[in-house]
Design a protein around this motif. Sequence first.
Motif, short mmCIF file in Angstrom:
data_model
loop_
_atom_site.label_atom_id
_atom_site.label_comp_id
_atom_site.label_asym_id
_atom_site.label_seq_id
_atom_site.Cartn_x
_atom_site.Cartn_y
_atom_site.Cartn_z
N ALA C 38 39.71 -8.20 29.30
CA ALA C 38 39.79 -8.83 30.61
C ALA C 38 41.20 -8.72 31.21
CB ALA C 38 39.37 -10.29 30.51
N THR C 41 46.13 -9.94 27.43
CA THR C 41 47.33 -9.39 26.81
C THR C 41 48.25 -8.78 27.86
OG1 THR C 41 46.14 -8.96 24.76
CG2 THR C 41 48.16 -7.72 25.11
N GLU C 146 46.60 -14.91 21.18
CA GLU C 146 45.66 -15.21 20.09
C GLU C 146 46.39 -15.62 18.81
OE1 GLU C 146 42.68 -12.17 19.80
OE2 GLU C 146 42.77 -11.86 21.95
N1 LIG Z 1 48.39 1.31 28.54
C1 LIG Z 1 47.20 1.15 29.14
N2 LIG Z 1 46.73 2.11 29.96
C2 LIG Z 1 45.56 1.98 30.58
N3 LIG Z 1 44.77 0.93 30.47
C3 LIG Z 1 45.17 -0.07 29.67
C4 LIG Z 1 46.40 -0.02 28.96
N4 LIG Z 1 46.53 -1.16 28.26
C5 LIG Z 1 45.44 -1.87 28.50
N5 LIG Z 1 44.61 -1.25 29.36
C6 LIG Z 1 43.32 -1.76 29.87
O1 LIG Z 1 43.55 -3.01 30.44
C7 LIG Z 1 42.45 -3.87 30.20
C8 LIG Z 1 42.95 -5.20 29.74
O2 LIG Z 1 43.47 -5.07 28.43
P1 LIG Z 1 44.05 -6.33 27.63
O3 LIG Z 1 44.57 -5.82 26.34
O4 LIG Z 1 45.00 -7.05 28.52
O5 LIG Z 1 42.75 -7.19 27.40
P2 LIG Z 1 42.60 -8.58 26.63
O6 LIG Z 1 42.08 -9.54 27.60
O7 LIG Z 1 43.88 -8.92 25.95
O8 LIG Z 1 41.49 -8.23 25.57
P3 LIG Z 1 41.31 -8.77 24.06
O9 LIG Z 1 40.57 -10.05 24.17
O10 LIG Z 1 40.44 -7.73 23.44
O11 LIG Z 1 42.64 -8.90 23.43
C9 LIG Z 1 41.57 -3.18 29.19
O12 LIG Z 1 40.37 -2.83 29.82
C10 LIG Z 1 42.32 -1.97 28.77
O13 LIG Z 1 41.42 -0.88 28.70
#
Ligand SMILES: Nc1ncnc2c1ncn2[C@@H]1O[C@H](COP(=O)(O)OP(=O)(O)OP(=O)(O)O)[C@@H](O)[C@H]1O
Lengths: 228, 212, 192
Positions: C38, C41, C146
């Motif tokens: 989402a 991170t 997390e």
């Molecule tokens: N370096 C990057 N280049 C392109 N897209 C990215 C990059 N890093 C993350 N994303 C995309 O951004 C979106 C958000 O990623 P993020 O890691 O913030 O999710 P999250 O909410 O922390 O998920 P999780 O609960 O699995 O930790 C994801 O769909 C991912 O594919």
Amino acid sequence: MSEKLAIRLPALVGLATALIALAIVAVFFWAPSDADQGLSQRIFYFHVPIALTGYACFGWGAWKALRLLWKDDPDADLESYVAIHQGVIFGSLTLITGSIWAKISWGVWWVWSDDQLVLFLVLFLFYCAYFMLRYSVDPGPQRANLSAVYALFGVVLIPVSFLAIRLSHSFIHPVVFTRNGAQMTGTMFATFCICLAAMLVLFITLYQLELAGKRLDSRIRELKELLS
Amino acid sequence: MRYLSDVAALARKDLLLELRAKETIPAMLLFVLSALTIFHFAIPRGSSDVAALGLLWVAIVFTSLLGLTRAFVPEREQGLMDALIMAPCDRSTIWLAKTLSVIAFLGVAEVVALPAFTLFFSGLNLKTVAAVVLADIGIASVGTLTGAMAVAGNARELIQPLLFLPLSIPVIVGGIGASATAGPKFLLFLALYDAVFVLLSWAAFDFVAAEA
Amino acid sequence: MVSARNLSKRYDTRRIFDKVDIDLDEGGFLLVTGPNGAGKTTLLRVLAGLAAPTSGELVLPVRGEIGYLGHEPLVYKQLTPRENLTLFGRLYRVPDREQRIKALLERFALWDVRDKAVATFSRGMQQRLGLGRVLLHEPKLLILDEPFNALDTAGAALLDEELATRSRRAVVVATHDPGRVEGLATERLAFT
Ligand SMILES: Nc1ncnc2c1ncn2[C@@H]1O[C@H](COP(=O)(O)OP(=O)(O)OP(=O)(O)O)[C@@H](O)[C@H]1O
Ligand SMILES: [Mg+2]
């Protein structure tokens, strides 16, 4: 901005075409034949301006890189990349025309004693690595920073390498080739200037064209993203 | 003062990592000795001593490449660059500490390689040794920067040689020139290279390390 | 302490989050929730100053007053807990470094393994050490991605206790277990 560009681009393309036509006419019908190399020596009128335009491309790319790092100019990344892309094209042409000229002058396709040719080989390797670097990083601010830093290293490498190549003559190349050192006459110099102007305008045109294309492309992808 | 103590803390960490892993220095030593052995067979009888000196410089650059490629592996594997760049120290300290540790590793390799070279091929003059020291500084500075660039991308170590080798050509010219010709011209050239590229790498690292 | 206006982040043309506003003062606690992928991170990395926002305004404490624990514990695996904390203690200029490191290692039950390489640790032990690393310099802005990951009951209780004491700092936590910190949150941000 796009409106201004819409008028400017066709004008630029027209100017570039006209200048190149003029340059070809000047080179083949106006400039005098070289005393001992004859007609074929005329590649000089293309080789040297192409090489100088190559330097201009790399210099412009580095200037834009500096703008990106220093002033945080968001457009500078694409501009720097496009300028260097053009630089590699002009650089490759320099290598090709230089090789042909070497064949005409000395009967071999490659000579290590032509400093500019060797320098362009080094730069060719360097800027190919620039592309490898750029394509290994995902688009974003980090890629912009890395590309910009490497582009700046490039313009510093140009004089340092040139000095190195000059200095290297003291321990390699026992045989020194020299080109016909005849002074350029007025007509020759004028022809040379026309060719240089034609190449520079060609660079500016190609630069604007590629930039417009790339911007349009990212605009379309943005719209697609919005629609989905 | 703070700057230097930060550099010391980071460099200590780099040396400690090498002390634990014992990977880079043994690999560089073995590599440079293997290279010199291969060169024995690569130089036909009747070649000049200058040809051997040329190969010595090739060995130095490629050995350094081995160390440089490993330089940022610990940081990369655990995302530690993030932790380092968040610390309240000047980011260039990370580059300087890494450069110093690379110089140290390279120095160790050369302490073995240069005597081995005199044993296998021909004697070395003092000028060559001075040139090696100057070259180490330039190689380590530029190579550490390109190493940091390489690990930021997806191709990782693969593009480190591509980024670094074109930049190392002037070092090779300076090194061989200093070994093979009289006069201080080439040593001055190496010093110039060091001055220019140390400054540039030092200033540029901030942009390479972080996107924000 | 943290103030964000219209914060957006895109990767190429893909929007990860758009027009986020955050205001967090001392004692504030921002809870970030949302499904995998989402953008939690990504937001936390922007707030830690590790990633640049694509647009928007962001005011953060100075570097060195932020503590960020990501998915990885961000410690050198080849070094021991003590060497890791000593390194970061030096870089962050932590006063009374030795005592503070000892206190933290004892608190997270790592004192007995203080001179063993982190590579030999279990995932939960590494997470404990990661927590020790971010708490070492008493950050004014504590960002945890997390943080309950891989922690056992005792470790989670320690973290609960740490999160409950919020004087002189603001906290941002992203978690898939919002119930655990629900009572502490003063602000909420739910990604979809
Ligand atoms: N370096 C990057 N280049 C392109 N897209 C990215 C990059 N890093 C993350 N994303 C995309 O951004 C979106 C958000 O990623 P993020 O890691 O913030 O999710 P999250 O909410 O922390 O998920 P999780 O609960 O699995 O930790 C994801 O769909 C991912 O594919
Ligand atoms: Mg996440």
